[in-house]
Write a protein that holds these residues in place. Structure first.
Motif, short mmCIF file in Angstrom:
data_model
loop_
_atom_site.label_atom_id
_atom_site.label_comp_id
_atom_site.label_asym_id
_atom_site.label_seq_id
_atom_site.Cartn_x
_atom_site.Cartn_y
_atom_site.Cartn_z
N TYR A 53 0.81 -1.05 0.17
CA TYR A 53 -0.17 0.14 0.11
C TYR A 53 1.03 1.26 -0.14
N LEU A 54 0.47 2.25 -0.85
CA LEU A 54 1.31 3.66 -0.90
C LEU A 54 0.43 4.68 -0.68
N ALA A 55 1.08 5.69 0.11
CA ALA A 55 0.25 6.78 0.34
C ALA A 55 1.05 7.78 1.03
N PRO A 77 -3.11 2.58 -12.71
CA PRO A 77 -1.84 3.30 -12.23
C PRO A 77 -2.25 4.74 -12.39
N GLY A 78 -1.87 5.49 -11.28
CA GLY A 78 -2.10 6.83 -11.29
C GLY A 78 -3.52 7.25 -10.42
N SER A 79 -4.21 6.18 -10.02
CA SER A 79 -5.72 6.51 -9.26
C SER A 79 -5.27 5.63 -8.10
N PRO A 80 -5.76 6.26 -7.04
CA PRO A 80 -6.24 5.68 -5.65
C PRO A 80 -7.45 4.76 -5.67
N HIS A 126 -3.44 4.56 -2.27
CA HIS A 126 -4.45 5.15 -1.71
C HIS A 126 -4.17 6.49 -1.26
N TRP A 127 -5.35 7.36 -1.06
CA TRP A 127 -5.29 8.68 -0.74
C TRP A 127 -5.90 9.01 0.60
#
Length: 643
Positions: free
Chosen positions: A367-369, A416-419, A392-393
């Protein structure tokens, strides 16, 4: 074929149409001392409250109930500190006992329910214990990142007005020891609020000189005290204050309540991160940031999982394989870090030679944020790790994800590019300047329709007027996120930049995030930041600063031409992209956010203050030199690429 996210959309609809029913059901995951009178209290809109009338104790839910359920021997915290060569586990039973005794020491020092306690500590288990000890007795903690400048610490002390400060003698970086006590002493001298006392944890790497009559040794203060029991608090009582940067330069104290916070985090652990009792979750962050609060400490412990507390870096402690070693050692199922950490690994080890076969056998998702995740970083991570990579944002203010892929409920295809899609409870719209919703594909300000779900900020600490002005005033019935982007026809959100990172090039509104997305595609580029700089003819033009991957050897002029061509092909001549330069390192906060606003002020010859959160102030010198070569910030001295 059914539309992706059918279950997610059904949950979104229910949370929108029946928020009391949706979150009332979710609240069954929490043990309550007294039930609520109303799930959602709307009488004082737009200042909504969740679980009015209910009582609980967050520490009890994070520790005691798991022990009572017979799971006391399970590891609660895996402490892993490569910078001090220390590793050990703490069980739920051990953690409960240590927290209760520390809470007893706070009570012995006169701390009562509703009092504030500032925690100025490094990434050690005692920091987690301090947070939980405050929660245990109903005190409100405010964690300040260890090593923050004295003046910044003083402003937080003056705002929170704590009875005690809990600190440590030092923090550890890969190549240095950072003494905390001199910074704390200076902060207390600068602040106007009289702190009653300080508890200081002595670390062997640098012992502190204690001030007689004010300072107490951490462990001596706990001798002979009675362990404290859990104190009932109202669901709407504050659990903590977490300061975040304000546009005025004065930090904003984000308030988190007890009840909504516990419900939201417990729900998110299962729905978003697919983590339940006994499983291992790792958020590679710091407890000074909201990620550390939500997903190192409270979230995993609320659901009875094991959490990893890591005092180290993604690279340099000792190498770019550090993360993979930790995942293997503790059988981490879900791993959460910032895109900047993955970019650092990618820069140092682009072919992941430090990743050994089988090290990630336990891992189910990354998970990246914390900042915008460019598609190149997401795709590289997915390719190298062989697991889904979930962007995720969310924000300090929200405390948990606004948009995410619900991996524990309804995984949807990754774009890719969207949460991905809005999380149930968040009604996200993209608005124009007049506040009207925009059509799919059109960029605008991202706002969330009120009420916000549980776990989000109910207000700012002792400053309701600033809360209304900063977040609720621009668009009636909406919370303004400060981010800009667009939604596609399936409802996937794309965060492109902060609202103030939209640049106007000869009347064309363009997102700096889109430029960064394109430049990141170049095989030599590890990281990139694009800012808008003043231009007499066009108003603003984009300027790019790029960091190259290790070992890349490419003539600068050739690189610049290739990057300019790439932007021209994918964004078009309207982008007017002609300014680009290589830098060794980008200026960032300790949480990994690139300081684009500061760089923009340097380029436009505006006054600026070096942010207290900056990780390495020398990076601003690198940027200043690069801007000078391009003719910005100072008179041009030649070089760079202004083509």
């Amino acid at each position: 074929m059914a539309q992706a996210g059918t279950k997610t959309r059904a949950l979104q609809q229910r949370a929108t149409e029946d928020p009391s029913g949706f979150w009332g059901d979710a609240a069954a995951a929490i043990d309550w001392i007294r039930p609520w009178q109303r799930v959602l209290e709307e009488d004082n809109a737009p200042l909504y409250r969740w679980f009015e009338g209910a009582q609980l104790n967050t520490c009890y839910n994070a520790l005691d109930r798991h022990v009572a359920q017979g799971r006391g021997e399970q590891v609660a915290i895996h402490y892993d500190s490569p910078v001090s060569d220390t590793r050990y586990g703490i069980t739920y039973l051990e953690l409960q006992a240590k927290v209760a005794r520390l809470a007893g020491a706070l009570v012995a020092q006169g701390v009562e329910k509703g009092d504030r306690v500032v925690i100025y500590m490094p990434m050690v288990p005692e920091t987690v214990m301090a947070m939980l000890a405050c929660a245990r007795i109903g005190a409100i903690h405010s964690v300040v990142f260890g090593g923050f400048a004295a003046a910044e610490l003083a402003t937080r002390i003056d705002d929170a007005k704590p009875k005690l400060v809990l600190s440590a003698s030092c923090g550890l970086e890969p190549n240095r020891v950072v003494p905390y006590k001199p910074l704390l002493d200076e902060a207390l001298a600068l602040s106007s609020h009289p702190v009653q006392g300080c508890l200081v944890l002595q670390r062997m790497q640098c012992e502190a000189q204690l001030t007689p009559g004010r300072d107490l040794d951490w462990y001596q203060a706990q001798q002979g005290v009675e362990p404290a029991e859990c104190v009932p608090v109202e669901a709407t009582d504050p659990l903590y204050i977490l300061y975040t940067s304000g546009t005025t330069g004065t930090p904003k104290g984000v308030v988190r309540d007890n009840g909504g916070h516990a419900v939201a985090l417990a729900w998110s652990m299962r729905a978003i991160y697919d983590i339940g009792p006994g499983e291992c979750f790792w958020a590679a962050s710091d407890v000074g940031w909201v990620v550390g609060h939500s997903y190192i400490v409270y979230g995993p412990l609320l659901v009875g999982a094991s959490t990893v507390l890591y005092e180290g870096k993604p690279v340099g402690t000792p190498d770019p394989g550090a993360f993979w070693r930790v995942i293997e050692q503790y059988r981490v199922k879900s791993f959460f870090t910032a895109p900047t950490a993955m970019r650092a690994i990618k820069r140092e080890d682009p072919d992941t030679r430090c990743l050994k076969p089988g090290q990630l056998d336990s891992l189910r998702a990354l998970y990246l944020a914390g900042e915008r995740c460019d598609p190149d970083t997401l795709n590289w991570s997915a390719r190298q790790l062989g697991v889904p990579v979930i962007d995720h944002w969310w924000q300090t203010e929200t405390g948990w994800a606004i948009c995410a892929n619900l991996m524990g409920v309804d995984p949807v295809p990754v774009k890719p590019g969207s949460p991905a899609l809005a999380v149930p409870g968040y009604q996200v719209d993209v608005l124009d300047e007049a506040g009207h919703p925009l059509a799919a594909g059109e960029s605008g300000a991202i706002a969330i329709r009120l009420p916000l779900p549980p776990g989000t900020l109910p207000t700012l600490w002792q400053n309701e007027a600033r809360y209304r002005e900063a977040y609720l005033s621009q668009y009636p019935s909406y919370y303004l996120t400060g981010d800009a982007g667009y939604q596609d026809e399936e409802g996937y959100l794309y965060i492109m930049s902060r609202i103030d990172d939209i640049i106007n090039v000869a009347g064309h509104r363009l997102s700096t995030g889109r430029f960064e997305e394109v430049l990141s595609q170049h095989p030599a580029v590890a990281e990139v930041a694009v800012i808008g700089v003043a231009d007499e003819l066009k108003g603003q033009v984009p300027l790019g600063l790029v960091v190259l991957k290790s070992g890349m050897e490419l003539a600068e002029e050739q690189l610049y031409q290739e990057l300019i061509t790439l932007v021209r092909q994918q964004i078009g001549p309207v982008a007017a992209f002609k300014l680009v330069s290589v830098v060794d390192k980008l200026p960032k906060t300790r949480s990994g956010k690139i300081l684009r606003g500061t760089m923009r002020k340097i380029a436009d010859n505006q006054d600026y203050v070096v942010p207290a959160t900056i990780e390495d102030p020398t990076t601003l010198d690198l940027v200043r030199h690069a801007l000078t070569r391009l003719g910005y910030g100072h008179a041009s001295i030649g070089g760079g690429a202004g083509v």
